[in-house]
Design a protein around this motif. Structure first.
Motif, PDB file in Angstrom:
ATOM      1  N   PHE A   1      13.129 -12.547   7.175  1.00  0.00           N
ATOM      2  CA  PHE A   1      12.624 -11.748   8.163  1.00  0.00           C
ATOM      3  C   PHE A   1      12.785 -10.165   7.622  1.00  0.00           C
ATOM      4  CE2 PHE A   1      13.613 -14.954  11.479  1.00  0.00           C
ATOM      5  CZ  PHE A   1      12.725 -14.466  12.545  1.00  0.00           C
ATOM      6  N   ALA A   2      11.636  -9.630   7.530  1.00  0.00           N
ATOM      7  CA  ALA A   2      11.601  -8.430   6.532  1.00  0.00           C
ATOM      8  C   ALA A   2      10.714  -7.137   7.450  1.00  0.00           C
ATOM      9  CB  ALA A   2      10.927  -8.297   5.355  1.00  0.00           C
ATOM     10  N   TYR A   3      11.314  -6.148   7.591  1.00  0.00           N
ATOM     11  CA  TYR A   3      10.864  -4.804   8.080  1.00  0.00           C
ATOM     12  C   TYR A   3      10.355  -5.244   9.561  1.00  0.00           C
ATOM     13  CZ  TYR A   3       9.874  -5.201   2.968  1.00  0.00           C
ATOM     14  OH  TYR A   3       9.840  -5.270   1.655  1.00  0.00           O
TER      15      TYR A   3
ATOM     16  N   ASP B   1       0.761  -0.923  -0.090  1.00  0.00           N
ATOM     17  CA  ASP B   1       0.058   0.198  -0.018  1.00  0.00           C
ATOM     18  C   ASP B   1       0.894   1.175  -0.147  1.00  0.00           C
ATOM     19  OD1 ASP B   1       1.133   0.056   2.495  1.00  0.00           O
ATOM     20  OD2 ASP B   1      -0.806   0.494   3.543  1.00  0.00           O
ATOM     21  N   GLY B   2       0.183   2.554   0.181  1.00  0.00           N
ATOM     22  CA  GLY B   2       0.949   3.629   0.132  1.00  0.00           C
ATOM     23  C   GLY B   2       1.998   3.870   1.210  1.00  0.00           C
ATOM     24  N   ALA B   3       1.777   3.138   2.490  1.00  0.00           N
ATOM     25  CA  ALA B   3       2.609   3.142   3.548  1.00  0.00           C
ATOM     26  C   ALA B   3       3.806   2.212   3.504  1.00  0.00           C
ATOM     27  CB  ALA B   3       2.108   2.830   5.004  1.00  0.00           C
ATOM     28  N   GLY B   4       3.864   1.315   2.501  1.00  0.00           N
ATOM     29  CA  GLY B   4       4.787   0.374   2.089  1.00  0.00           C
ATOM     30  C   GLY B   4       4.395  -1.276   2.787  1.00  0.00           C
TER      31      GLY B   4
ATOM     32  N   THR C   1       2.909   5.487  11.871  1.00  0.00           N
ATOM     33  CA  THR C   1       1.841   5.046  12.545  1.00  0.00           C
ATOM     34  C   THR C   1       1.215   3.745  11.977  1.00  0.00           C
ATOM     35  OG1 THR C   1       1.179   7.359  12.706  1.00  0.00           O
ATOM     36  CG2 THR C   1      -0.607   5.608  12.961  1.00  0.00           C
ATOM     37  N   GLN C   2       1.581   3.551  10.581  1.00  0.00           N
ATOM     38  CA  GLN C   2       1.021   2.090  10.075  1.00  0.00           C
ATOM     39  C   GLN C   2       2.437   1.398   9.970  1.00  0.00           C
ATOM     40  OE1 GLN C   2      -1.344   3.260   6.792  1.00  0.00           O
ATOM     41  NE2 GLN C   2      -2.761   4.473   7.906  1.00  0.00           N
ATOM     42  N   GLY C   3       3.236   1.370  10.921  1.00  0.00           N
ATOM     43  CA  GLY C   3       4.636   0.683  10.393  1.00  0.00           C
ATOM     44  C   GLY C   3       4.567  -0.674  11.242  1.00  0.00           C
ATOM     45  N   ALA C   4       5.735  -0.886  11.854  1.00  0.00           N
ATOM     46  CA  ALA C   4       5.732  -2.572  12.388  1.00  0.00           C
ATOM     47  C   ALA C   4       5.277  -2.341  13.602  1.00  0.00           C
ATOM     48  CB  ALA C   4       7.216  -2.601  12.778  1.00  0.00           C
TER      49      ALA C   4
ATOM     50  N   PRO D   1      14.382   3.283   9.834  1.00  0.00           N
ATOM     51  CA  PRO D   1      13.594   3.548  11.120  1.00  0.00           C
ATOM     52  C   PRO D   1      12.508   4.534  10.940  1.00  0.00           C
ATOM     53  CG  PRO D   1      16.154   4.004  11.220  1.00  0.00           C
ATOM     54  CD  PRO D   1      15.703   3.877   9.503  1.00  0.00           C
ATOM     55  N   GLU D   2      12.427   5.591  10.093  1.00  0.00           N
ATOM     56  CA  GLU D   2      11.191   6.242  10.078  1.00  0.00           C
ATOM     57  C   GLU D   2       9.851   5.567   9.721  1.00  0.00           C
ATOM     58  OE1 GLU D   2       9.537  10.501   7.865  1.00  0.00           O
ATOM     59  OE2 GLU D   2      11.364   9.464   7.177  1.00  0.00           O
ATOM     60  N   ILE D   3      10.270   4.612   8.587  1.00  0.00           N
ATOM     61  CA  ILE D   3       9.159   3.903   7.994  1.00  0.00           C
ATOM     62  C   ILE D   3       8.520   2.907   8.804  1.00  0.00           C
ATOM     63  CG2 ILE D   3       8.498   2.219   6.084  1.00  0.00           C
ATOM     64  CD1 ILE D   3      10.567   3.537   4.415  1.00  0.00           C
TER      65      ILE D   3
END
Length: 453
Positions: A285-287, A28-31, A397-400, A391-393
């Protein structure tokens, strides 16, 4: 595409720069990944596709919604046995497990959390127990095999540190059977296949060196995708993986957070892979984020084919992060370690340990290094983020972590049948309702669960 898939808002713009290698996975747009990806979607080492769907591909998936009652292990086990899509709703409190739940013969299943659903162990390391462990100065004892002895309950322990820790807990709790050693959540085995677990928080008792349970032990389950979850204070490990004797295992662990709190005492070793010979695991193991309290195994394993992609290591005072042992191979790319994180990569001493590292940040001499001319490239598409932005991604808010609550669009089957879309809808009591009503709806003889945001 069925509506269970989690479509995330494209409004979140981080200015991220994504490079696709060799092609982009669907995000999606947040990755965030909309579909399973990585080694979990492969059925052979050369990338033969596996139709992974977690039960959503069934003709008429059976769904259930569970709410916590405080004694939830058997209820969850029964739901996994009888339904394809299991939704754990945290609006009525935490799901509490008196011991690890063994999941057997589970195929084509999705376990999905919403409303901040948490699965917690009933037994915990209390401040009083931890204080007694600290007062015993247990680090004076050896952790080498062969240095142990026999407990008061007659059980033999191979290491002195574990021996004295276990004996102290027996004395403190009065539990000579050591039932607390089973304080985990899920145990999977080689009969489990095509399993998706998303948007859940797992909370353990605190780490302690007694050879106890992991929050999740994936002991042989294959085509498993664990995504957007948080793992806190596993007793022995947070998410360990291995044991598929005689057959390769294909798994993906993505967008998760692993950490420990002040509750933990010793052995904060987060993710071990393979503990027996002749187990070959292909693991992505990703993100993921490894945070406070993690000391090692991020991951560590033997006999693994590891793809470590765009992970974030923010675990000060650690011992090591990625570690290889006994016949392991690793492609580690685009990972970011904060300043002060020690030994982001430890290659091990095995002559058959092969690795290719590239574009990693703060990995020292291993930021860009390889010890083989063999190609360790993976056969599936994936999205590669510029490592400086990891780190930012991952902390967005919709990160890990279990961050998908506010982006669920509905839990029901989509339909291309226009007549069915216009068909009358009823609730479980047989009353006529609108098609967008929240909860269980019955339409054209089929039942769905509809969640409105």
């Amino acid at each position: 595409m069925r509506a269970l898939r989690l479509f995330l808002s494209s409004a979140l713009c981080l200015g991220m720069m994504a490079i696709t290698m060799p092609a982009a996975a669907q995000t999606d747009g947040a990755g965030n990944n909309l579909e399973p990806f990585g080694w979990a979607t492969c059925s052979t080492p050369d990338g033969t596709a596996y139709a992974m769907n977690g039960g959503e591909g069934n003709d008429n998936p059976r769904r259930t919604v569970l709410y916590a009652t405080g004694n939830d292990r058997q209820k969850v086990v029964n739901a996994i046995s009888n339904f394809d899509i299991i939704i754990l709703d945290g609006s009525q409190g935490d799901f509490v497990f008196d011991k690890s739940a063994t999941i057997s013969n589970a195929r084509n299943k999705t376990i999905l959390g919403r409303n901040n659903a948490r699965l917690c162990t009933q037994w915990v390391l209390t401040p009083e127990i931890k204080a007694a462990l600290e007062a015993a100065n247990l680090d004076q004892y050896s952790t080498q095999a062969g240095s142990g002895g026999t407990l008061s309950n007659g059980k033999t322990v191979g290491e002195a540190c574990e021996l004295h820790t276990r004996q102290l807990l027996i004395d403190l709790t009065g539990d000579s059977q050591e039932n607390y050693r089973n304080a985990g959540i899920f145990i999977m085995n080689s009969s489990d296949e095509n399993i998706i677990i998303r948007n859940l928080t797992f909370v353990g008792p605190g780490s302690v060196d007694i050879g106890g349970a992991d929050l999740i032990s994936n002991n042989g389950g294959t085509h498993v995708w664990i995504d957007h979850c948080e793992f806190i204070d596993g007793m022995d490990g947070n998410l360990d993986s291995g044991y598929r004797e005689g057959n390769p295992q294909f798994v993906t662990y993505s967008w998760n957070v692993f950490r420990y709190t002040e509750r933990s005492f010793s052995h904060p070793l987060s993710n071990g892979i393979f503990w027996r010979d002749n187990n070959l695991q292909y693991v992505t193991f990703a993100y993921n984020i490894w945070g406070n309290g993690c000391k090692g195994r991020m991951p560590w394993g033997r006999g693994m084919r590891l793809h470590a992609l765009n992970n974030y290591y923010n675990c000060p005072n650690n011992n090591f992060c990625i570690g290889l042992a006994d016949g392991s191979q690793a492609l580690a790319e685009g990972n970011y370690a904060e300043n002060g994180v020690k030994n982001p990569f430890r290659p091990g001493n095995g002559s058959d340990n092969l690795y290719v590292l590239r574009q990693n940040v703060n990995f020292g001499t291993y930021s860009n290094k390889k010890n083989t001319d063999q190609s360790l490239e993976v056969p599936y598409p994936y999205t590669f983020f510029s490592p400086e932005q990891v780190p930012e991604i991952l902390q967005a808010t919709q990160g890990a972590g279990a961050t998908l609550d506010n982006v669920l669009t509905g839990i029901k089957e989509a339909s291309n049948d226009k007549k069915e879309e216009k068909a009358a809808c009823y609730n479980a009591a047989g009353q006529l309702i609108g098609q967008h009503t929240q909860g269980i709806i019955i339409k054209s003889g089929k039942s769905f669960y509809n969640k409105q945001i």
